[in-house]
Design an enzyme around this catalytic site. Structure first.
Site, PDB file in Angstrom:
ATOM      1  N   GLU A 131      58.272  50.507 118.172  1.00  0.00           N
ATOM      2  CA  GLU A 131      58.877  50.416 119.499  1.00  0.00           C
ATOM      3  C   GLU A 131      58.011  49.524 120.371  1.00  0.00           C
ATOM      4  OE1 GLU A 131      61.263  54.559 120.391  1.00  0.00           O
ATOM      5  OE2 GLU A 131      59.311  54.251 121.288  1.00  0.00           O
ATOM      6  N   SER A 173      61.808  51.194 122.915  1.00  0.00           N
ATOM      7  CA  SER A 173      61.871  52.564 123.404  1.00  0.00           C
ATOM      8  C   SER A 173      63.129  52.736 124.235  1.00  0.00           C
ATOM      9  CB  SER A 173      60.635  52.850 124.261  1.00  0.00           C
ATOM     10  OG  SER A 173      60.808  54.021 125.019  1.00  0.00           O
ATOM     11  N   CYS A 229      61.426  65.704 120.159  1.00  0.00           N
ATOM     12  CA  CYS A 229      61.152  64.300 120.457  1.00  0.00           C
ATOM     13  C   CYS A 229      61.738  63.355 119.423  1.00  0.00           C
ATOM     14  CB  CYS A 229      59.663  64.104 120.679  1.00  0.00           C
ATOM     15  SG  CYS A 229      59.132  64.824 122.252  1.00  0.00           S
ATOM     16  N   LYS A 243      61.875  61.005 116.719  1.00  0.00           N
ATOM     17  CA  LYS A 243      62.307  60.944 115.319  1.00  0.00           C
ATOM     18  C   LYS A 243      62.481  62.334 114.730  1.00  0.00           C
ATOM     19  CE  LYS A 243      61.697  56.845 116.445  1.00  0.00           C
ATOM     20  NZ  LYS A 243      61.172  57.210 117.744  1.00  0.00           N
ATOM     21  N   CYS A 269      60.340  63.240 127.571  1.00  0.00           N
ATOM     22  CA  CYS A 269      60.216  62.414 128.787  1.00  0.00           C
ATOM     23  C   CYS A 269      61.546  62.339 129.536  1.00  0.00           C
ATOM     24  CB  CYS A 269      59.701  61.041 128.439  1.00  0.00           C
ATOM     25  SG  CYS A 269      58.007  61.078 127.812  1.00  0.00           S
TER      26      CYS A 269
END
Length: 554
Positions: free
Chosen positions: A442, A468, A119, A121, A191
């Site tokens: 974000e 985002s 994911c 970072k 995602c």
């Protein structure tokens, strides 16, 4: 080998005793020690399957003659952290991940590494660590989530956030909102759109640090387990040949990544992460180069949130290699660069082809002739700001309107839901930058609220924070210098006219220099009080967004 300095010889008998306390045999200690950096945890949906990936990698290493030893890396779920104080702790983990991985590797003398991120970072943090440590390293991510389905349409996390906006606007009832909640995120994995995690996993392939399919094979496919085994085997080949990350992540590879970014339509967060990775590689990253590359690079993919296709569609269409093969037709890549396959990019993509010209447009029929990201400059952002041009409605590429100014994300969201934002407005959210936030949150919640309320083709949003990868619309972030550093954004007032011209890379505050000078004398900088712990140290040390928000202020 590196581990020989802490394993062999009578003086290292104490070290060997501790390895044997782990249950390692002398035969295992005679083999290369391979660190498996696993980001497995039980809170991030993109990481809940990494235990299986880790076991597959370990098996691959052992099959190829190495000794795998796992240690963990942290990760934050940006979706869960979104819209509250938790988001202040997202970007800052990138540097924690790089630093803690460096500490573990240097303390324990590994000969090679396999990084297992997934994911947002977590991927750039481990890429930064790989460059810094510069020992043979292969990346294998956990893979993207499959798209959800509501009313026969594919959905993703951005659909979920926009559904909240629709609910607030009264265009979606509670039953409809519940259906989105139950179906938007149907599997484990990062995602399902071209958000930051998938952007960086795809760019890991382009940088040469991941095997084919790293960015696109869905998390739930068995092919992902096969990929993990091959990554474990391949690191042993890199150890034997002594091929290292800085042999791979060269200036040419970084430029290739920017080019592929434009074609893929990646998240604007890549404009924070690529400079930070380049910095660790000793490569200068020129933000001005982004627009020069964009001018030459067609945007070939409109994955969610920009369009109706998802990561599973990109995988079926041929993946990252098919995109590289398309843009290579225009001579835009340096395909002589080395990769973790032990081969050049040219050799890697030789047999790739585009299986779906609707998902990956051919270069002679692109979505746009220019790339997916644009860097804007002007008196509002002298050092630049960033927009995902490929996700902006055509009618918002050029826009001029009155500013409505908010001192935080929370203030802006409250105003949006209260109906205070109207067509034509330019929402300004300040004091959310790397240092001023601190942590550069974000802002998927306000942008999704605007989109969900049907204003994404009429309202722009500008911030010294960031967005985002799930954000769409005229959302312009990374305004530099940020407000807390005395940037122009600190002196914008309600009603000021802001002009945005994305095709010409311009952003202007229609206020005279004399008026700005007067405001700077009268309007104090607002610094957040009572910042403690890691956020306090981060705020004191972090650079501006145009430099990648790296920890090097002093």
């Amino acid at each position: 080998m590196v581990k020989d300095t802490i394993v062999n010889g009578s003086h290292n008998a104490p070290h060997r005793s501790l390895y044997k306390a782990l249950g390692l045999t002398r035969e295992e200690l005679d083999r290369p020690l391979i660190g498996i950096v696993s980001s497995y945890n039980e809170i991030v949906p993109g990481h809940m399957n990494l235990d299986k990936i880790t076991e597959a990698v370990k098996l691959g290493v052992a099959m190829a003659g190495g000794t795998p030893i796992m240690f963990p890396a942290i990760a934050v779920c940006d979706g869960i952290a979104m819209g509250h104080v938790g988001m202040k702790y997202s970007l800052v983990t990138r540097d924690l991940i790089a630093d803690s991985t460096e500490a573990m590797v240097m303390a324990h003398g590994f000969d090679g590494l396999v990084m297992i991120p997934n994911c947002d970072k977590n991927v750039p943090g481990l890429l930064m660590a790989a460059a810094r440590l510069n020992i043979p390293t292969v990346f294998v991510s956990g893979g993207p989530m499959l798209a959800g389905r509501v009313d026969g349409h594919k959905t993703s996390l951005s659909s979920m956030f926009e559904a909240v906006g629709s609910y607030k606007a009264g265009t979606l009832d509670e039953c409809g909102l519940c259906e989105f909640e139950n179906k938007a995120c149907p599997t484990c994995g990062s995602c399902s759109g071209m958000y930051t995690a998938n952007s960086m996993n795809c760019l890991t392939e382009v940088l040469g640090m991941g095997l084919q399919g790293n960015g696109t094979i869905p998390a739930v496919y068995s092919a992902r387990i096969e990929l993990a085994k091959h990554a474990g085997m391949q690191v042993m080949e890199l150890v034997r040949k002594n091929i290292r990350p800085r042999d791979i992540m060269t200036a040419s590879a970084i430029k290739n990544a920017i080019t592929a970014d434009m074609a893929l339509g990646c998240s604007t967060n890549s404009m924070l992460h690529l400079p930070a990775i380049a910095n660790e590689c000793g490569v200068e990253f020129d933000l001005e180069e982004v627009n020069r590359i964009s001018e030459k690079t067609p945007n070939l993919c409109h994955l969610a949130p920009a369009g109706p296709t998802y990561m599973e569609d990109l995988y079926q269409a041929g993946g990252v290699y098919a995109v590289l093969k398309e843009i290579d037709k225009l001579g835009l890549l340096d395909t002589s660069v080395m990769t973790v396959t032990g081969k050049t990019m040219a050799e890697n993509i030789a047999n790739a082809y585009n299986r779906d010209p609707q998902t990956i447009r051919p270069v002679d029929n692109p979505f746009t002739k220019t790339g997916g990201i644009a860097v804007l400059k002007g008196n509002l952002a002298p050092d630049g700001c960033v927009v995902k041009r490929s996700a902006v409605a055509p009618e918002m590429l050029v826009h001029e309107g009155p500013a409505k100014v908010y001192e935080s994300e929370e203030e802006a969201i409250a105003a949006i839901y209260a109906g205070k934002i109207v067509k034509g407005d330019v929402v300004v959210i300040r004091y959310e930058g790397p240092s001023g936030g601190p942590g550069m949150r974000e802002m998927l919640s306000p942008t999704s609220a605007i989109a969900g309320m049907g204003l994404d083709k009429d309202v722009a949003l500008i911030t010294d924070g960031r967005f985002s990868g799930a954000t769409r619309g005229a959302s312009i972030g990374h305004v530099s210098p940020e407000a807390v550093s005395g940037g122009t954004i600190a002196y914008v007032k309600d009603g000021d006219i802001i002009s945005i011209n994305i095709p010409e890379y311009k952003i202007e505050l229609k206020v005279s220099d004399e008026e700005l000078a007067k405001r700077k004398a009268e309007m104090p900088i607002k610094r957040k009080e009572n910042i403690t712990g890691y956020l306090k140290r981060y705020a004191q040390m972090v650079s501006s967004a145009d430099k990648g928000a790296i920890i090097n202020k002093n």
